[in-house]
Design a protein around this motif. Structure first.
Motif, PDB file in Angstrom:
ATOM      1  N   ALA A  82      41.037  49.031  28.646  1.00 16.33           N
ATOM      2  CA  ALA A  82      39.728  48.924  29.301  1.00 16.33           C
ATOM      3  C   ALA A  82      39.908  48.832  30.803  1.00 16.33           C
ATOM      4  CB  ALA A  82      38.977  47.691  28.800  1.00 16.33           C
ATOM      5  N   LEU A  83      38.855  49.200  31.525  1.00 21.30           N
ATOM      6  CA  LEU A  83      38.766  48.980  32.959  1.00 21.30           C
ATOM      7  C   LEU A  83      37.563  48.069  33.193  1.00 21.30           C
ATOM      8  CD1 LEU A  83      39.687  49.625  35.878  1.00 21.30           C
ATOM      9  CD2 LEU A  83      38.032  51.514  35.865  1.00 21.30           C
ATOM     10  N   LEU A  84      37.821  46.868  33.693  1.00 17.14           N
ATOM     11  CA  LEU A  84      36.750  45.923  34.017  1.00 17.14           C
ATOM     12  C   LEU A  84      36.486  46.023  35.508  1.00 17.14           C
ATOM     13  CD1 LEU A  84      37.888  42.751  32.004  1.00 17.14           C
ATOM     14  CD2 LEU A  84      36.669  44.787  31.195  1.00 17.14           C
ATOM     15  N   THR A  85      35.256  46.320  35.878  1.00 16.07           N
ATOM     16  CA  THR A  85      34.910  46.507  37.284  1.00 16.07           C
ATOM     17  C   THR A  85      33.976  45.394  37.744  1.00 16.07           C
ATOM     18  OG1 THR A  85      33.067  47.966  36.697  1.00 16.07           O
ATOM     19  CG2 THR A  85      35.211  48.991  37.106  1.00 16.07           C
ATOM     20  N   CYS A  86      34.048  45.062  39.029  1.00 18.12           N
ATOM     21  CA  CYS A  86      33.324  43.902  39.538  1.00 18.12           C
ATOM     22  C   CYS A  86      31.814  44.064  39.485  1.00 18.12           C
ATOM     23  CB  CYS A  86      33.776  43.572  40.957  1.00 18.12           C
ATOM     24  SG  CYS A  86      33.440  44.866  42.171  1.00 18.12           S
ATOM     25  N   ASP A  87      31.332  45.290  39.233  1.00 19.51           N
ATOM     26  CA  ASP A  87      29.892  45.499  39.076  1.00 19.51           C
ATOM     27  C   ASP A  87      29.466  45.475  37.613  1.00 19.51           C
ATOM     28  OD1 ASP A  87      31.163  47.833  38.387  1.00 19.51           O
ATOM     29  OD2 ASP A  87      29.723  49.168  39.383  1.00 19.51           O
ATOM     30  N   GLY A  88      30.372  45.132  36.708  1.00 16.58           N
ATOM     31  CA  GLY A  88      30.074  45.162  35.282  1.00 16.58           C
ATOM     32  C   GLY A  88      29.953  43.777  34.677  1.00 16.58           C
ATOM     33  N   GLU A  89      29.298  43.701  33.504  1.00 18.49           N
ATOM     34  CA  GLU A  89      29.062  42.437  32.821  1.00 18.49           C
ATOM     35  C   GLU A  89      30.353  41.780  32.345  1.00 18.49           C
ATOM     36  OE1 GLU A  89      26.379  40.664  32.201  1.00 18.49           O
ATOM     37  OE2 GLU A  89      24.887  41.995  33.105  1.00 18.49           O
ATOM     38  N   ASP A  90      31.368  42.567  32.029  1.00 23.53           N
ATOM     39  CA  ASP A  90      32.576  42.018  31.420  1.00 23.53           C
ATOM     40  C   ASP A  90      33.601  41.531  32.438  1.00 23.53           C
ATOM     41  OD1 ASP A  90      31.660  42.423  28.873  1.00 23.53           O
ATOM     42  OD2 ASP A  90      32.536  44.424  28.686  1.00 23.53           O
ATOM     43  N   PHE A  91      33.357  41.758  33.717  1.00 23.28           N
ATOM     44  CA  PHE A  91      34.296  41.279  34.730  1.00 23.28           C
ATOM     45  C   PHE A  91      34.248  39.756  34.757  1.00 23.28           C
ATOM     46  CE2 PHE A  91      36.002  40.544  38.991  1.00 23.28           C
ATOM     47  CZ  PHE A  91      37.046  41.471  39.027  1.00 23.28           C
ATOM     48  N   PRO A  92      35.404  39.081  34.671  1.00 28.54           N
ATOM     49  CA  PRO A  92      35.392  37.612  34.583  1.00 28.54           C
ATOM     50  C   PRO A  92      34.764  36.967  35.810  1.00 28.54           C
ATOM     51  CG  PRO A  92      37.625  38.452  34.922  1.00 28.54           C
ATOM     52  CD  PRO A  92      36.774  39.635  34.634  1.00 28.54           C
ATOM     53  N   SER A  93      33.802  36.072  35.564  1.00 31.44           N
ATOM     54  CA  SER A  93      33.036  35.501  36.669  1.00 31.44           C
ATOM     55  C   SER A  93      33.913  34.694  37.614  1.00 31.44           C
ATOM     56  CB  SER A  93      31.908  34.617  36.121  1.00 31.44           C
ATOM     57  OG  SER A  93      32.438  33.485  35.441  1.00 31.44           O
ATOM     58  N   LEU A  94      34.920  34.009  37.105  1.00 32.64           N
ATOM     59  CA  LEU A  94      35.776  33.212  37.978  1.00 32.64           C
ATOM     60  C   LEU A  94      36.499  34.069  39.002  1.00 32.64           C
ATOM     61  CD1 LEU A  94      37.475  30.623  35.578  1.00 32.64           C
ATOM     62  CD2 LEU A  94      35.667  30.204  37.250  1.00 32.64           C
ATOM     63  N   LEU A  95      36.726  35.322  38.675  1.00 31.29           N
ATOM     64  CA  LEU A  95      37.492  36.194  39.561  1.00 31.29           C
ATOM     65  C   LEU A  95      36.630  36.799  40.663  1.00 31.29           C
ATOM     66  CD1 LEU A  95      40.452  36.707  39.649  1.00 31.29           C
ATOM     67  CD2 LEU A  95      40.141  38.766  38.292  1.00 31.29           C
ATOM     68  N   ASN A  96      35.323  36.551  40.619  1.00 26.93           N
ATOM     69  CA  ASN A  96      34.462  36.992  41.709  1.00 26.93           C
ATOM     70  C   ASN A  96      34.416  35.970  42.839  1.00 26.93           C
ATOM     71  OD1 ASN A  96      33.370  39.591  41.134  1.00 26.93           O
ATOM     72  ND2 ASN A  96      32.169  38.699  39.484  1.00 26.93           N
ATOM     73  N   GLU A  97      34.995  34.781  42.612  1.00 24.82           N
ATOM     74  CA  GLU A  97      34.867  33.700  43.581  1.00 24.82           C
ATOM     75  C   GLU A  97      35.930  33.685  44.671  1.00 24.82           C
ATOM     76  OE1 GLU A  97      34.792  30.150  41.299  1.00 24.82           O
ATOM     77  OE2 GLU A  97      32.942  30.657  40.251  1.00 24.82           O
ATOM     78  N   PRO A  98      37.211  33.918  44.359  1.00 24.82           N
ATOM     79  CA  PRO A  98      38.238  33.732  45.385  1.00 24.82           C
ATOM     80  C   PRO A  98      38.135  34.742  46.515  1.00 24.82           C
ATOM     81  CG  PRO A  98      39.208  33.829  43.177  1.00 24.82           C
ATOM     82  CD  PRO A  98      37.790  34.300  43.071  1.00 24.82           C
TER      83      PRO A  98
END
Length: 382
Positions: A82-98
């Motif tokens: 899979a490719l999880l992208t920061c504009d998608g629902e499956d991107f882990p929320s914690l990883l949007n913070e740092p």
């Protein structure tokens, strides 16, 4: 991201991820300004970028290598990729913070694990026998409590932590400094294959990307960003584990360090971390107690995500969670009446931190439901 559902968007992501000179910060800036990845690609091709590209980047945007993009698409089409992208629902929320968060992640294995409460266990590649034993003991206990053990697949402490989590029947995530299809060090090929089957291999680098010294600090920031806390078992003063610890601090996460002998050079990095404010720990319970509130917060975010009308159902882990006596005791105590965590602790004799993680695991697997006010109940038929 589904390969066929949005092929144009997926190809735009792959082109931009492979563009020399466009890193995750630039990609996130483009998305924030232009709202879609296709528009971001068009803007990049018009040279509407925060920073100008050199000729290599401009040439790639004009004529991307179709073989490279086709190879990426073939890799993504394989089961479990899979490719999880920061504009998608499956991107882990914690990883949007740092700060300096990645824009996308290639995943081989169970991508739902990236949303579960994680503890990073890191340390020296040239670990002592005692350090390996300590990493093994902590990884086993944390995995048994329901935490995902996250590390970097390196020799020494990293490899010991991954193997111990799997041997316990738990889950582990390996963040790579190569593409998701390559293994470094090569001696960990068998371990990587186990992780791919029973956990997840994660990389921000496209398939086929070889290891490079600059990649491993980037890998370390992802390890720290995914985890609720980072435990440093052994580290010299120049260890990469200290970079991971610094990344964790910058992301507002907990840092734990295990002390050692003043005569052991592999303890000096841990002692420096403790002097700088890391928590000195000697037991798993100390780590779990600090992370319990953060695990509950992560669970609340996940409940919100799953409650959204268009949210996809979480994928089941590819390996069964071990039915150890503590889980059986918790389910027996819970019954179908809503109980608070303090009541459950009194009924089961289990520590509150372990209960928090176990309840989140059971909730993710559909056996337990949050009843509001911090209470939980078994699902009907669960």
């Amino acid at each position: 991201m589904d390969v066929e559902a949005n092929r144009a968007g997926l190809e735009a992501w792959l082109i931009l991820l492979r563009t020399p000179g466009i890193g995750p910060a630039t990609l996130r800036e483009l998305l924030a300004r232009y709202r879609s990845i296709e528009s971001a690609l068009a803007a990049a091709r018009r040279a509407e970028l925060p920073r100008p590209l050199d000729e290599d980047g401009r040439a790639w945007l004009r004529t991307p290598d179709p073989a490279a993009i086709a190879a990426d698409l073939d890799w993504l089409a394989a089961p479990g990729h899979a490719l999880l992208t920061c504009d998608g629902e499956d991107f882990p929320s914690l990883l949007n913070e740092p700060p300096a968060a990645p824009a996308a992640l290639f995943v081989a294995g169970d991508s739902s694990l990236l949303w579960r409460p994680q503890v990073a266990i890191v340390g020296s590649r040239n670990a002592s026998h005692g350090g390996v034993a300590t990493a093994t003991a902590f990884a086993r206990a944390l995995a048994a409590a329901g935490f995902v053990v996250t590390s970097g697949l390196a020799e020494g402490i990293d490899g010991a932590a991954h193997a111990a989590a799997l041997d316990t029947g738990g889950a582990t995530i390996a963040v790579l400094g190569t593409g998701p299809d390559l293994v470094y060090p090569p001696r960990h090929r068998e371990l990587a294959a186990r992780i791919r089957t029973l956990g997840a291999l994660v990389s921000e680098f496209p398939p086929g990307t070889p290891g490079h010294p600059a990649h491993f600090p980037r890998r370390n920031r992802i390890i720290a960003g995914l985890a609720l806390g980072t435990l440093v078992v052994e580290a010299s003063l120049r260890s990469g584990a200290l970079i991971t610890a610094r990344n964790a601090t910058e992301a507002g996460r907990e840092v734990f360090a295990i002390p050692g002998s003043i005569h052991n050079p592999l303890a000096r990095g841990c002692h420096r971390l403790i002097r700088d404010g890391a928590k000195l720990v000697e037991t798993v319970e100390e780590v779990a107690a600090e992370l319990a509130p953060l695990a509950q917060s992560l669970g609340a975010r996940l409940r919100e995500r799953l409650a959204a009308p268009d949210a996809p159902a979480p994928s089941a882990p590819p390996h069964p969670r071990p039915r150890d006596p503590d889980y059986a005791r918790l389910l027996d105590a819970l019954g179908h009446d809503a109980l608070g965590i303090d009541q459950l602790a009194a009924r089961t004799g289990l520590a509150v931190p372990a209960l928090s993680s176990m309840l989140l695991m059971l909730e993710l697997e559909g056996e337990v439901a949050a009843a509001g006010g911090g209470a939980y109940a078994r699902r009907t038929g669960g």
